[in-house]
Scaffold this motif. Structure first.
Motif, mmCIF file in Angstrom:
data_model
loop_
_atom_site.group_PDB
_atom_site.id
_atom_site.type_symbol
_atom_site.label_atom_id
_atom_site.label_comp_id
_atom_site.label_asym_id
_atom_site.label_seq_id
_atom_site.Cartn_x
_atom_site.Cartn_y
_atom_site.Cartn_z
ATOM 1 N N LYS A 85 0.835 -1.215 0.000
ATOM 2 C CA LYS A 85 0.000 0.000 0.000
ATOM 3 C C LYS A 85 0.865 1.259 0.000
ATOM 4 O O LYS A 85 0.558 2.237 -0.700
ATOM 5 N N LEU A 86 1.959 1.253 0.766
ATOM 6 C CA LEU A 86 2.856 2.406 0.768
ATOM 7 C C LEU A 86 3.489 2.607 -0.606
ATOM 8 O O LEU A 86 3.634 3.738 -1.085
ATOM 9 N N CYS A 87 3.855 1.497 -1.263
ATOM 10 C CA CYS A 87 4.432 1.592 -2.607
ATOM 11 C C CYS A 87 3.395 2.124 -3.598
ATOM 12 O O CYS A 87 3.723 2.936 -4.475
ATOM 13 N N LEU A 88 2.152 1.695 -3.457
ATOM 14 C CA LEU A 88 1.092 2.202 -4.327
ATOM 15 C C LEU A 88 0.890 3.704 -4.117
ATOM 16 O O LEU A 88 0.714 4.464 -5.080
ATOM 17 N N GLN A 89 0.932 4.133 -2.866
ATOM 18 C CA GLN A 89 0.808 5.558 -2.572
ATOM 19 C C GLN A 89 1.994 6.325 -3.162
ATOM 20 O O GLN A 89 1.826 7.434 -3.694
ATOM 21 N N GLY A 90 3.180 5.732 -3.079
ATOM 22 C CA GLY A 90 4.355 6.361 -3.666
ATOM 23 C C GLY A 90 4.241 6.501 -5.167
ATOM 24 O O GLY A 90 4.587 7.548 -5.746
ATOM 25 N N MET A 91 3.721 5.455 -5.833
ATOM 26 C CA MET A 91 3.526 5.527 -7.279
ATOM 27 C C MET A 91 2.507 6.601 -7.641
ATOM 28 O O MET A 91 2.625 7.258 -8.683
ATOM 29 N N SER A 92 1.506 6.763 -6.789
ATOM 30 C CA SER A 92 0.532 7.827 -7.028
ATOM 31 C C SER A 92 1.203 9.196 -6.972
ATOM 32 O O SER A 92 0.900 10.077 -7.783
ATOM 33 N N MET A 93 2.136 9.361 -6.047
ATOM 34 C CA MET A 93 2.877 10.619 -5.963
ATOM 35 C C MET A 93 3.769 10.810 -7.194
ATOM 36 O O MET A 93 3.921 11.933 -7.688
ATOM 37 N N GLU A 94 4.328 9.711 -7.704
ATOM 38 C CA GLU A 94 5.125 9.806 -8.929
ATOM 39 C C GLU A 94 4.266 10.310 -10.088
ATOM 40 O O GLU A 94 4.698 11.161 -10.866
ATOM 41 N N GLU A 95 3.054 9.774 -10.198
ATOM 42 C CA GLU A 95 2.159 10.179 -11.282
ATOM 43 C C GLU A 95 1.771 11.649 -11.165
ATOM 44 O O GLU A 95 1.501 12.309 -12.173
ATOM 45 N N LYS A 96 1.756 12.156 -9.937
ATOM 46 C CA LYS A 96 1.440 13.565 -9.701
ATOM 47 C C LYS A 96 2.681 14.448 -9.767
ATOM 48 O O LYS A 96 2.622 15.637 -9.461
ATOM 49 N N GLU A 97 3.817 13.832 -10.165
ATOM 50 C CA GLU A 97 5.108 14.526 -10.292
ATOM 51 C C GLU A 97 5.529 15.157 -8.962
ATOM 52 O O GLU A 97 5.934 16.317 -8.904
ATOM 53 N N LYS A 98 5.436 14.336 -7.918
ATOM 54 C CA LYS A 98 5.884 14.743 -6.587
ATOM 55 C C LYS A 98 6.924 13.730 -6.099
ATOM 56 O O LYS A 98 6.646 12.888 -5.244
ATOM 57 N N PRO A 99 8.147 13.794 -6.664
ATOM 58 C CA PRO A 99 9.151 12.771 -6.364
ATOM 59 C C PRO A 99 9.590 12.743 -4.908
ATOM 60 O O PRO A 99 9.912 11.665 -4.379
#
Length: 247
Positions: free
Chosen positions: A11-25
């Motif tokens: 779940k944390l990795c999924l949340q991280g990928m969501s941040m990647e998609e929002k261009e929030k590295p």
């Protein structure tokens, strides 16, 4: 460990990928590092380290995290993890190439080639459909895609996860009852390129395809059906899908 979106590190990795998609590295890296901190087994550490590696600013740091991910992956006798080896070894090879170490770059590239398109998964395998079939029948390629009705499929698809086949049955076209059949490949098969190395490394859903027929050898009666809410969510994702299907 069977892949599960309900696992806390996943779940944390999924949340991280969501941040990647929002261009929030920065936010993405923080979530991946939190996953690494909370990981309690080799599978979770493999996943978290893999994602942390994507946000390193130097080749040396990227290589360190990739090799950490590989170190934990090699401790796991799991087909879903082994399916990530080709891309991981290729990424490591690229790091060594960038660092000028041609010998290690070549060695890792050779390891990537050894694992590519050679699934170690021996099943059992499942196929979900609404068709009423019998033991001994065969499923063949050439049908229309469930996701793009105008597309004729050159492969027949199956999975090593019974509930994944159940989801496919629920999404399949037709008015019949959802069925999950136990199937046996009659020829060579490969990782499904539409799912492998996309959001997650390797093929965690154990999804495969073959040009050869699948023979039905049984039917599963006890599997978890997706809830109406889950099914609606997947159908919306399919409708929003804009990428091309690799056929």
């Amino acid at each position: 460990m069977e892949f599960s979106p309900f696992n806390n590190v996943v779940k944390l990795c999924l949340q991280g990928m969501s941040m990647e998609e929002k261009e929030k590295p920065e936010e993405a890296l923080a979530l991946f590092l939190q996953g690494w901190k909370e990981a309690t087994n080799d599978h979770e550490k493999f996943l978290a380290a893999y994602y942390v590696s994507r946000h390193q600013k130097t080749v040396n740091d990227q290589l360190r995290w990739l090799e950490t991910a590989l170190e934990h992956a090699l401790k796991i006798n799991d087909d879903t993890v082994k399916s990530a080896f080709p891309s991981m070894y290729l990424n490591i090879a690229k790091c060594y190439e960038d660092l000028g170490n041609t010998e290690k770059s070549k060695a890792n590239a050779e390891l990537a080639g050894m694992y590519k398109n050679n699934p170690s998964d021996k099943g059992p395998f499942y196929h979900g459909t609404k068709a009423d079939l019998q033991i001994g029948d065969v499923l063949t390629a050439g049908g229309n895609s469930n996701y793009k009705s105008e597309l004729t499929m050159n492969h027949i698809y199956f999975t090593g996860l019974v509930n994944g086949a159940g989801l496919a049955a629920a999404l399949a076209k037709g008015d019949g009852r959802e069925r999950v059949y136990i199937v046996e490949p009659t020829g060579n098969y490969e990782n499904d390129p539409n799912l492998t190395d996309k959001k997650f490394p390797g093929n965690p859903t154990r999804s495969y395809r073959s040009e050869a027929p699948l023979k039905i050898i049984g039917e599963v009666k006890d599997w978890v059906k997706p809830s109406p809410e889950e099914l609606q969510r997947f159908q919306e994702k399919l409708e929003d899908h804009k990428g091309e299907i690799i056929n």
